[in-house]
Design a protein around this motif. Sequence first.
Motif, PDB file in Angstrom:
ATOM      1  N   ALA A 114       1.682   1.106  -9.973  1.00 27.37           N
ATOM      2  CA  ALA A 114       1.037   2.389  -9.673  1.00 27.37           C
ATOM      3  C   ALA A 114       1.347   3.428 -10.742  1.00 27.37           C
ATOM      4  CB  ALA A 114       1.492   2.884  -8.307  1.00 27.37           C
ATOM      5  N   THR A 167       0.983   3.761  -3.164  1.00 26.93           N
ATOM      6  CA  THR A 167       0.596   5.164  -2.985  1.00 26.93           C
ATOM      7  C   THR A 167       1.694   6.100  -3.460  1.00 26.93           C
ATOM      8  OG1 THR A 167      -0.750   4.545  -1.059  1.00 26.93           O
ATOM      9  CG2 THR A 167      -0.218   6.868  -1.315  1.00 26.93           C
ATOM     10  N   TRP A 168       2.938   5.791  -3.121  1.00 30.64           N
ATOM     11  CA  TRP A 168       4.041   6.607  -3.610  1.00 30.64           C
ATOM     12  C   TRP A 168       4.128   6.565  -5.129  1.00 30.64           C
ATOM     13  CZ3 TRP A 168       6.776  10.452  -1.946  1.00 30.64           C
ATOM     14  CH2 TRP A 168       6.933  10.650  -0.573  1.00 30.64           C
ATOM     15  N   SER A 222      -1.666   5.186 -12.651  1.00 27.41           N
ATOM     16  CA  SER A 222      -1.929   6.628 -12.587  1.00 27.41           C
ATOM     17  C   SER A 222      -2.193   7.200 -13.979  1.00 27.41           C
ATOM     18  CB  SER A 222      -0.752   7.344 -11.930  1.00 27.41           C
ATOM     19  OG  SER A 222       0.434   7.191 -12.701  1.00 27.41           O
ATOM     20  N   CYS A 268      -7.538  -1.525  -8.842  1.00 24.33           N
ATOM     21  CA  CYS A 268      -6.566  -1.161  -7.813  1.00 24.33           C
ATOM     22  C   CYS A 268      -6.646  -2.104  -6.621  1.00 24.33           C
ATOM     23  CB  CYS A 268      -6.808   0.276  -7.368  1.00 24.33           C
ATOM     24  SG  CYS A 268      -5.712   0.853  -6.061  1.00 24.33           S
ATOM     25  N   VAL A 281       0.837  -1.199   0.000  1.00 25.24           N
ATOM     26  CA  VAL A 281       0.000   0.000   0.000  1.00 25.24           C
ATOM     27  C   VAL A 281       0.872   1.249   0.000  1.00 25.24           C
ATOM     28  CG1 VAL A 281      -1.697   1.314   1.311  1.00 25.24           C
ATOM     29  CG2 VAL A 281      -1.926  -1.151   1.128  1.00 25.24           C
ATOM     30  N   MET A 297      -4.774   8.389   1.623  1.00 27.44           N
ATOM     31  CA  MET A 297      -4.174   9.202   0.568  1.00 27.44           C
ATOM     32  C   MET A 297      -4.422   8.580  -0.801  1.00 27.44           C
ATOM     33  SD  MET A 297      -0.204  10.434   0.108  1.00 27.44           S
ATOM     34  CE  MET A 297      -0.161  11.173   1.733  1.00 27.44           C
ATOM     35  N   LEU A 298      -4.284   7.264  -0.893  1.00 23.04           N
ATOM     36  CA  LEU A 298      -4.501   6.573  -2.168  1.00 23.04           C
ATOM     37  C   LEU A 298      -5.936   6.736  -2.649  1.00 23.04           C
ATOM     38  CD1 LEU A 298      -3.594   4.678  -4.421  1.00 23.04           C
ATOM     39  CD2 LEU A 298      -4.065   2.745  -2.897  1.00 23.04           C
ATOM     40  N   TRP A 322      -1.774   5.859   4.507  1.00 18.54           N
ATOM     41  CA  TRP A 322      -1.465   5.746   3.078  1.00 18.54           C
ATOM     42  C   TRP A 322      -2.682   5.311   2.269  1.00 18.54           C
ATOM     43  CZ3 TRP A 322       2.513   8.318   1.761  1.00 18.54           C
ATOM     44  CH2 TRP A 322       3.634   8.411   2.588  1.00 18.54           C
ATOM     45  N   SER A 323      -3.536   4.504   2.842  1.00 10.31           N
ATOM     46  CA  SER A 323      -4.752   4.078   2.135  1.00 10.31           C
ATOM     47  C   SER A 323      -5.680   5.270   1.921  1.00 10.31           C
ATOM     48  CB  SER A 323      -5.477   2.984   2.924  1.00 10.31           C
ATOM     49  OG  SER A 323      -4.669   1.828   3.035  1.00 10.31           O
TER      50      SER A 323
END
Length: 835
Positions: free
Chosen positions: A81, A7-8, A85, A47, A3, A369-370, A366-367
């Motif tokens: 990711a 996210t990064w 994106s 995702c 995760v 934010m994702l 982080w979740s």
Amino acid sequence: MPVVLFTWGMLIGLALFHQQTQIPAIWHWVSAQIPSTAVQVLLGLVCLLTLSTLSRNSSNQSIWSPTTRWLIKLFNPLFAALVFSQLLAGPIAAERLSKRVPIECHQTDHPGLFKIEQVSFLPEGAKKWTLSVIQANTGEEAETTCLHQGALLSVVINPNTAEHLLNTPPGELIQATVKIKAPKSTLQMHGFDVQAYWFSKGISGLATLQNANKINNKAQWLSPLELIQKLRFSTGQWITHTLKNHPQQGLVLALVTGDQGLIAPEEREVFNNTGIAHLVAISGLHITMLAGLACWVVSRLWRLKPRLTEFLPAGLAGQYAGIVIALIYGLLAGWGVPAQRTVLMQAGFLISHLYPGRVSVWNVYWSAMLIGMLIDPWVLFDIGFYLSFGAVGILIFSGWGYRTFKDEYSTPKQKLRGFAQAAFKAQYVATVGLIPFCAALFNQQSLISPLVNALSIPWMSFISTPLSMLGTLTGNSWLLHIAAQSLDVQQVWLEASQHLGLITWNLPTQAVWVYAVAVIGVFWVLLPRGVLPRWPGVLALCTLLLPVQKAEQGEFWMDVLDVGQGTAVVIRTQNYSLLYDTGPAFTAQSNSARRVILPWLKIQGITQLDQLWLSHDDADHTGGAMVLLQNHTPKHMVSPLQHSHGLALQAKVIHTQHLDCKTLQPWQWDGVTFIPISLPASPPNTDLGRDNNQSCLLKIANAKHSLLLSGDIEAAAEQALLDDIRTGQKPPNHLQASVLYAPHHGSKTSSSQAFLDAVNPSTVVIQSGWKNRYKHPHQEVLNRYQGMNLTLFHTAQVGALHSRFKPGYDETRVQSALHTRLRYWHMHESSAFQR
């Protein structure tokens, strides 16, 4: 771990996507086949499946060596990711681009049917609507479709022109003719990009209404989101009516609904300078407080019914209630980034409670934010994203909040002391942690914010906001007035803080690597005591104070700010700075100084102008002067204004010396010569006596280059200046300049051929508004420039300009904002790259 890395990867991928100057054609094809909403839902499911697969694979790679397994764990989520994106943002961006009002359709009228999606409150009883196009008639013969179904238009409704529409709520249909405008605006070399803001909000264009009437659509079914918007509107109507003419009306409205449209610019400056701007909007703290109150009340009531506790534990019921209340409040408040983060993290903590030991606080962070990026790939354009997630991330990293007062303190006195210590630590951590963000986003750090926040956070969180919410929920105007009075009390210490002096530390814009080093410094400083010495972290933070680049001895820089139809030019030498005119005033609340000049000065680290030049008393040259003088103290103001003029009186109040530009003698700064040029005063009823022809010109020259700033002079003044040369009163090279600032924005009454021959420039800079009503620059003037083979730069086409006049170089390079900052959302005409 997957995760965090995913996210990064999304952050990096979206940041790279938004660096593109144009998006690949494939996304236009995809958007034409699949609606963007379907793309978001589909990719959201993908995702989840991807993260699930990565999590399983991370624990089932025994056939690989340890190093290989580590690399797979690292690069699989990142690569997935990055690809994800692009798949997410590409089709949505293409759809928004396809719905934008084309430049060819600017200022054209179109009848149609529209739906009010959102309403915001503005000063003086005005409203701002977001309209969606239901049906539009662009004409069968039209080659270009000007209005697309589903496109969003931003419209301002004024009481003077459309009073019968002011109380129309969201969800209503409007039959009207709209004069549409393409979403093209001014563009600076640095700072806020309004076109990026419009694009991130899905705004396809601007419009004004003509012959608008409401359509009866009571039988139409409203979606839950439309019902929320109606509730927001009715709540805002009640608050503004109840607190009519109260100075805290705008702030109460912002605390309840998140609508900041009624907060005056002067109030925003106070909030920014004292460091409490995060409390003005709906912050995560407010939502958490309300959710916590709902959790406590429901859990207490739940325990009164034993059968309910058998079905669901009281604590769990309280948490469910808290999330529901947080969600409703977040939607009512406009569902901004802080609201999203708070609701998502509370949901994550509920899951961690249901599955103890399997979900860490960092996974929840982080979740959240994702998911925020999945909801809106343009969330990176929102300042709240960095402040909200930045502050919470720093607090988690510092370990604040892990310990509970119940376990560590037994007596009420110890609990109170523990609470105070935790609050102090949180304020310290948040203040230090947000220094790089405040420097990058606001170019300042409030020095007094810890003290002010220590007062304002508990005051607003436990008094003002609860009273505002309780008064709104119960419809009790008395409670709402008490809430407003409590904010009046807060205003006392805010204004007292303002008068202390040196309450903010201006931090000029630095290179990206400087902010990266400062962020590392923050984490270093906030490490637990004894882990590492803190002085390296303090040094890393000090990189924010690195001096900015300056002109060399004998060199001068020119910055033409994009203020639309007006003039604002900054001249800088090694140790001095001069502002030539202050641009126009746009509205009673907005002008060039507040919107462009003051932010630019802050970005460049200019704390005090050495000279403020006002070429003449015209609205598009002095429109921002009063606000500039009220918020900035130049050493000198140079103008042809009488000493009884309001601007001259304001200069006297702030102890700025007022000099007459018509009697000012040439001077030198750092090896650069400044030569004032003007005509003697003439009767107002003559051509030379007109304000435009009384403009004070300024010539700047070094060993190789020269620049002539010409104000608004017209042909009569140009001829008078030429006569001075012809009669020998002035030398033959008196007007010669390598760069000419076009007189009177390129109007047909200026730039005579004889004047251009005398100046003999190689480059001409034209500063005017795009599609302005004066039609500047005039085609006849452009033909003269082109006939002399001059290089043209027009701010309406290419935005702000920056040029460095180096004495050791024969040529001068001019940079434009459009070339420097061009991204796929910027609108420009094909001629922009030719001028």
